[in-house]
Design an enzyme around this catalytic site. Structure first.
Site, PDB file in Angstrom:
ATOM      1  N   GLU A 159       0.806  -1.251  -0.001  1.00 19.07           N
ATOM      2  CA  GLU A 159      -0.095   0.012  -0.115  1.00 19.07           C
ATOM      3  C   GLU A 159       1.063   1.446  -0.003  1.00 19.07           C
ATOM      4  OE1 GLU A 159      -1.073   1.020   4.550  1.00 19.07           O
ATOM      5  OE2 GLU A 159      -2.315  -0.680   3.744  1.00 19.07           O
ATOM      6  N   HIS A 175       3.621   1.679  -1.925  1.00 16.44           N
ATOM      7  CA  HIS A 175       4.234   2.054  -3.303  1.00 16.44           C
ATOM      8  C   HIS A 175       3.376   1.464  -4.518  1.00 16.44           C
ATOM      9  CE1 HIS A 175       7.818   2.306  -0.506  1.00 16.44           C
ATOM     10  NE2 HIS A 175       7.802   3.241  -1.259  1.00 16.44           N
TER      11      HIS A 175
END
Length: 263
Positions: free
Chosen positions: A155, A157
C-alpha cells in the site's frame, strides 16, 4: 433507489405510452371482481405489471429490480473509464505517448488488471467460506495448510509483494474446508496491504470461522518495493507471524507448529 438511466431507459425516455393501451389496462383492472376465477386474477396481475413497466419506461426509469444490476454495471464502467483516463495521464507524465501503437490499449488493460489485483475489496471471508464449516469432535491435533501462494500489493508504493502463507489450527469441535483456508488468504491478499496486517487478518478470519483452540499464520514474502527500487535487495525476504489461543500460551504447541511448516 436512484441510478443513472440505463441505455434501455434512455432509448425509451422520449416515448409516451399509448392512451389506448393505458385505457385497456384500466378496463382490465376495473372489470375484475372478487368472484373472478384464478385465471382472471392472474391475468389482472400480469396486466398491472405490464402497466407499471410501461409507466417506468415512459418516465425514463427502469423497475427497481433492474436498477441494482444496471447500477453495478454502470459503476464498473465508470471506474474503468476514470482509471483508463488516469493511466493515460500517467503515461504522459513519464514521457510516453499514449497514442503510439504499443500503448493504445495499455490504459484499459492496466485498469482491468488493477481491479483484478484488488478484487478482495469486493469479497469477505464469510462469502468465500460458503458455509464450509463442519462439526468434527474427534480431531484435537494441529491441522496445517502450508505453501499457499499469495500475490498482494504494497500500500506504500503500489507494487507487488509475493510469497507463501502457512496456516495451522487446532480444531475445537469444528473444522474448515481446506480449500477455504487458501481462499481466505486470497481475499485479504487481493487488496492494498502491509504484510503485518495481512497476517493478522487471516488469523482473525480463522478464529471467527471455527473458534479453534489455537491458530497460527506465518507469511514469507519478497517485496518489490525493496527489489525494484530503494535498497534494491533482490534476496531479502520478510517473515511475519501471528498466533492465538494455545499457540500463544503454550510454547510446545507453538514450536510444534513452526517445526511442521519448516520441514
Amino acid at each position: 433507489m436512484s441510478s443513472s438511466p440505463s441505455p434501455v431507459a434512455e432509448l425509451s425516455s422520449g416515448s409516451t405510452v399509448s392512451s389506448k393501451t393505458s385505457n385497456a389496462d384500466d378496463d382490465a383492472i376495473k372489470t375484475s371482481t372478487p368472484n373472478d376465477n384464478v385465471e382472471d386474477s392472474e391475468e389482472v396481475e400480469r396486466t398491472m405489471k405490464r402497466k407499471r413497466l410501461s409507466q417506468s419506461t415512459a418516465t425514463g426509469r427502469m423497475p427497481e429490480y433492474c436498477q441494482a444490476a444496471n447500477a453495478d454495471a454502470d459503476m464498473e464502467e465508470e471506474r474503468l473509464t476514470q482509471m483508463t483516463s488516469a493511466c493515460k495521464t500517467i503515461l504522459k507524465c513519464i514521457g510516453e505517448d499514449p497514442n503510439r501503437e504499443g500503448l493504445l490499449k495499455t490504459p484499459e488493460r492496466w485498469a482491468k488488471a488493477l481491479l483484478f489485483m484488488t478484487s478482495g475489496y469486493s469479497l469477505s471471508a464469510e462469502q468465500v467460506l460458503n458455509e464450509a464449516v463442519f462439526t468434527e469432535d474427534s480431531h484435537k491435533e494441529i491441522v496445517v495448510v502450508k505453501d499457499i501462494d499469495i500475490h498482494s500489493m504494497c500500500e506504500h508504493h503500489m507494487v507487488p509483494f509475493t510469497g507463501k502463507v502457512h496456516v495451522g489450527y487446532i480444531p475445537n469441535g469444528k473444522i474448515i474446508g481446506l480449500s477455504k483456508i487458501a481462499r481466505i488468504a486470497e481475499v485479504f491478499s487481493r487488496r492494498l496491504q502491509v504484510q503485518e496486517r495481512l497476517t493478522r487478518q487471516i488469523v482473525d478470519a480463522i478464529v471467527d470461522a471455527v473458534e479453534p483452540l489455537g491458530v497460527g499464520v506465518v507469511i514469507e514474502s519478497s517485496h518489490f518495493c525493496m527489489v525494484m527500487r530503494g535498497v534494491q535487495k533482490v534476496g531479502a525476504r520478510t517473515v511475519t507471524s501471528c498466533v492465538r489461543g494455545c499457540f500463544e500460551s503454550n510454547p510446545k504447541k507453538r514450536q510444534e507448529f513452526f517445526n511442521i511448516i519448516n520441514r
